[in-house]
Design a protein around this motif. Structure first.
Motif, mmCIF file in Angstrom:
data_model
loop_
_atom_site.group_PDB
_atom_site.id
_atom_site.type_symbol
_atom_site.label_atom_id
_atom_site.label_comp_id
_atom_site.label_asym_id
_atom_site.label_seq_id
_atom_site.Cartn_x
_atom_site.Cartn_y
_atom_site.Cartn_z
ATOM 1 N N VAL A 50 -2.366 107.537 -8.221
ATOM 2 C CA VAL A 50 -1.661 106.246 -8.201
ATOM 3 C C VAL A 50 -1.811 105.527 -9.538
ATOM 4 O O VAL A 50 -0.845 104.973 -10.079
ATOM 5 C CB VAL A 50 -2.192 105.361 -7.051
ATOM 6 N N ALA A 51 -3.021 105.539 -10.095
ATOM 7 C CA ALA A 51 -3.268 104.855 -11.369
ATOM 8 C C ALA A 51 -2.547 105.516 -12.522
ATOM 9 O O ALA A 51 -2.222 104.852 -13.519
ATOM 10 C CB ALA A 51 -4.772 104.807 -11.648
ATOM 11 N N ALA A 52 -2.288 106.808 -12.416
ATOM 12 C CA ALA A 52 -1.566 107.500 -13.482
ATOM 13 C C ALA A 52 -0.145 106.978 -13.604
ATOM 14 O O ALA A 52 0.454 107.007 -14.683
ATOM 15 C CB ALA A 52 -1.551 109.009 -13.210
ATOM 16 N N LEU A 175 -17.083 104.731 -3.810
ATOM 17 C CA LEU A 175 -17.398 104.824 -5.241
ATOM 18 C C LEU A 175 -16.148 104.814 -6.117
ATOM 19 O O LEU A 175 -16.018 103.958 -7.005
ATOM 20 C CB LEU A 175 -18.239 106.071 -5.517
ATOM 21 N N PRO A 176 -15.193 105.734 -5.935
ATOM 22 C CA PRO A 176 -13.995 105.677 -6.780
ATOM 23 C C PRO A 176 -13.161 104.422 -6.566
ATOM 24 O O PRO A 176 -12.561 103.913 -7.512
ATOM 25 C CB PRO A 176 -13.214 106.944 -6.382
ATOM 26 N N LEU A 177 -13.123 103.897 -5.336
ATOM 27 C CA LEU A 177 -12.338 102.698 -5.081
ATOM 28 C C LEU A 177 -12.923 101.507 -5.842
ATOM 29 O O LEU A 177 -12.179 100.766 -6.520
ATOM 30 C CB LEU A 177 -12.299 102.399 -3.585
ATOM 31 N N LEU A 178 -14.215 101.306 -5.739
ATOM 32 C CA LEU A 178 -14.850 100.184 -6.441
ATOM 33 C C LEU A 178 -14.763 100.354 -7.948
ATOM 34 O O LEU A 178 -14.589 99.375 -8.683
ATOM 35 C CB LEU A 178 -16.306 100.056 -6.001
ATOM 36 N N THR A 179 -14.883 101.582 -8.415
ATOM 37 C CA THR A 179 -14.761 101.826 -9.864
ATOM 38 C C THR A 179 -13.380 101.441 -10.363
ATOM 39 O O THR A 179 -13.233 100.785 -11.403
ATOM 40 C CB THR A 179 -15.034 103.306 -10.179
ATOM 41 N N MET A 180 -12.367 101.846 -9.621
ATOM 42 C CA MET A 180 -10.996 101.502 -10.000
ATOM 43 C C MET A 180 -10.768 99.993 -10.017
ATOM 44 O O MET A 180 -10.092 99.457 -10.901
ATOM 45 C CB MET A 180 -10.013 102.157 -9.025
ATOM 46 N N LEU A 181 -11.324 99.293 -9.050
ATOM 47 C CA LEU A 181 -11.064 97.866 -8.932
ATOM 48 C C LEU A 181 -11.908 97.026 -9.888
ATOM 49 O O LEU A 181 -11.479 95.941 -10.305
ATOM 50 C CB LEU A 181 -11.319 97.408 -7.480
ATOM 51 N N ILE A 189 -9.117 104.992 -15.173
ATOM 52 C CA ILE A 189 -9.062 106.429 -14.924
ATOM 53 C C ILE A 189 -10.272 107.134 -15.521
ATOM 54 O O ILE A 189 -10.909 107.974 -14.871
ATOM 55 C CB ILE A 189 -7.751 107.012 -15.481
ATOM 56 N N VAL A 190 -10.606 106.794 -16.758
ATOM 57 C CA VAL A 190 -11.758 107.421 -17.419
ATOM 58 C C VAL A 190 -13.046 107.095 -16.672
ATOM 59 O O VAL A 190 -13.888 107.975 -16.420
ATOM 60 C CB VAL A 190 -11.860 106.967 -18.889
ATOM 61 N N ALA A 191 -13.212 105.824 -16.312
ATOM 62 C CA ALA A 191 -14.428 105.414 -15.603
ATOM 63 C C ALA A 191 -14.535 106.112 -14.251
ATOM 64 O O ALA A 191 -15.632 106.503 -13.823
ATOM 65 C CB ALA A 191 -14.435 103.899 -15.415
ATOM 66 N N THR A 192 -13.409 106.278 -13.574
ATOM 67 C CA THR A 192 -13.424 106.961 -12.282
ATOM 68 C C THR A 192 -13.798 108.422 -12.446
ATOM 69 O O THR A 192 -14.592 108.967 -11.661
ATOM 70 C CB THR A 192 -12.053 106.842 -11.596
ATOM 71 N N PHE A 193 -13.250 109.075 -13.470
ATOM 72 C CA PHE A 193 -13.615 110.461 -13.741
ATOM 73 C C PHE A 193 -15.124 110.591 -13.933
ATOM 74 O O PHE A 193 -15.778 111.451 -13.335
ATOM 75 C CB PHE A 193 -12.883 110.961 -14.993
#
Length: 244
Positions: A50-52, A175-181, A189-193
């Motif tokens: 979605v972020a892409a 984890l990925p949801l909070l990182t994205m937000l 995207i980088v932080a989520t990776f």
């Protein structure tokens, strides 16, 4: 003086296989690791895709993440419940059949149990003694543990597996949801990776440590699968986002 050497006879507790408690532990471990891994990988892949398309669309990212967590966690919990329930039904059927066999021919079943212990390396004399002691204590349990590695007093719980999978999935997916937000759009995207790879490495290490298996192999498997999933979903989101 005459020295008499006698063959040691295992006690009832020593003679019982101990795999039932190990199987229970591994079942909880499997459900927890599978849930956490699936939560991390599936939701991170969804959010990266979605972020892409548009990393600045925080609303779309949040809705996709929350909806994905709710639907996928419940789906996984139901799947665990159905799977383990089927296993438990099979175990309960074996218990019923074994109980009927013992009621119909107790002496024959005791001889059969003795033959099982003979096949495991005990002498016929010792095997007969072990079978007799086990039969006197718990005939049904003795047969089930020796033949099927099932403890009738400690059957796998479908509710425990479902709940373990549900909680583990939600914890992993947050984890990925909070990182994205929490991160700015340019770094999402980088932080989520990075966060997902670190979390997968920790998940692999802890699961291998709890299961007493090679740590490096478990970590590598999760890192490879997680990286591939996020890369592919990013590519899909980027291609469709550009062409939209």
């Amino acid at each position: 003086m005459t020295c008499v050497i006698t063959e040691a006879v295992p006690s009832v507790d020593e003679a019982r296989p101990r795999s039932s408690s190990i199987s229970g532990k591994l079942n909880w471990l499997r459900a927890g690791v599978l849930g956490a891994n699936d939560g991390i990988v599936s939701i991170s892949g969804l959010l990266v895709g979605v972020a892409a398309v548009n990393p600045e669309n925080t609303g779309a990212i949040a809705i996709a993440g929350i909806a994905g967590i709710v639907s996928a966690s419940l789906s996984m919990a139901v799947g665990e419940y159905v799977s383990v329930s089927t296993q438990r039904d099979s175990e309960e059927q074996l218990i019923r059949l074994q109980r009927r066999a013992i009621e119909a021919d107790p002496a024959g079943q005791e001889r059969r149990l003795a033959r099982m212990w003979t096949s495991k390396g005990l002498s016929p004399k010792v095997a007969a003694q072990v079978a007799r002691e086990l039969t006197e204590k718990d005939a049904v349990g003795a047969h089930l543990t020796a033949e099927h590695n099932i403890d009738p007093e400690d059957l796998t719980s479908p509710w425990a597996a479902a709940f373990s999978s549900l909680i583990a999935f939600i914890c992993g997916a947050l984890l990925p949801l909070l990182t994205m937000l929490l991160f700015p759009p340019s770094l999402r995207i980088v932080a989520t990776f990075v966060s997902v790879l670190v979390a997968l490495a920790l998940t692999g290490y802890v699961s291998a440590w709890l299961g007493d298996s090679p740590r490096g192999r478990a970590v590598l498997r999760l890192l490879t699968g997680g990286s591939a999933a996020m890369a592919l979903t990013f590519l899909v989101g980027h291609i469709f986002g550009v062409n939209a």
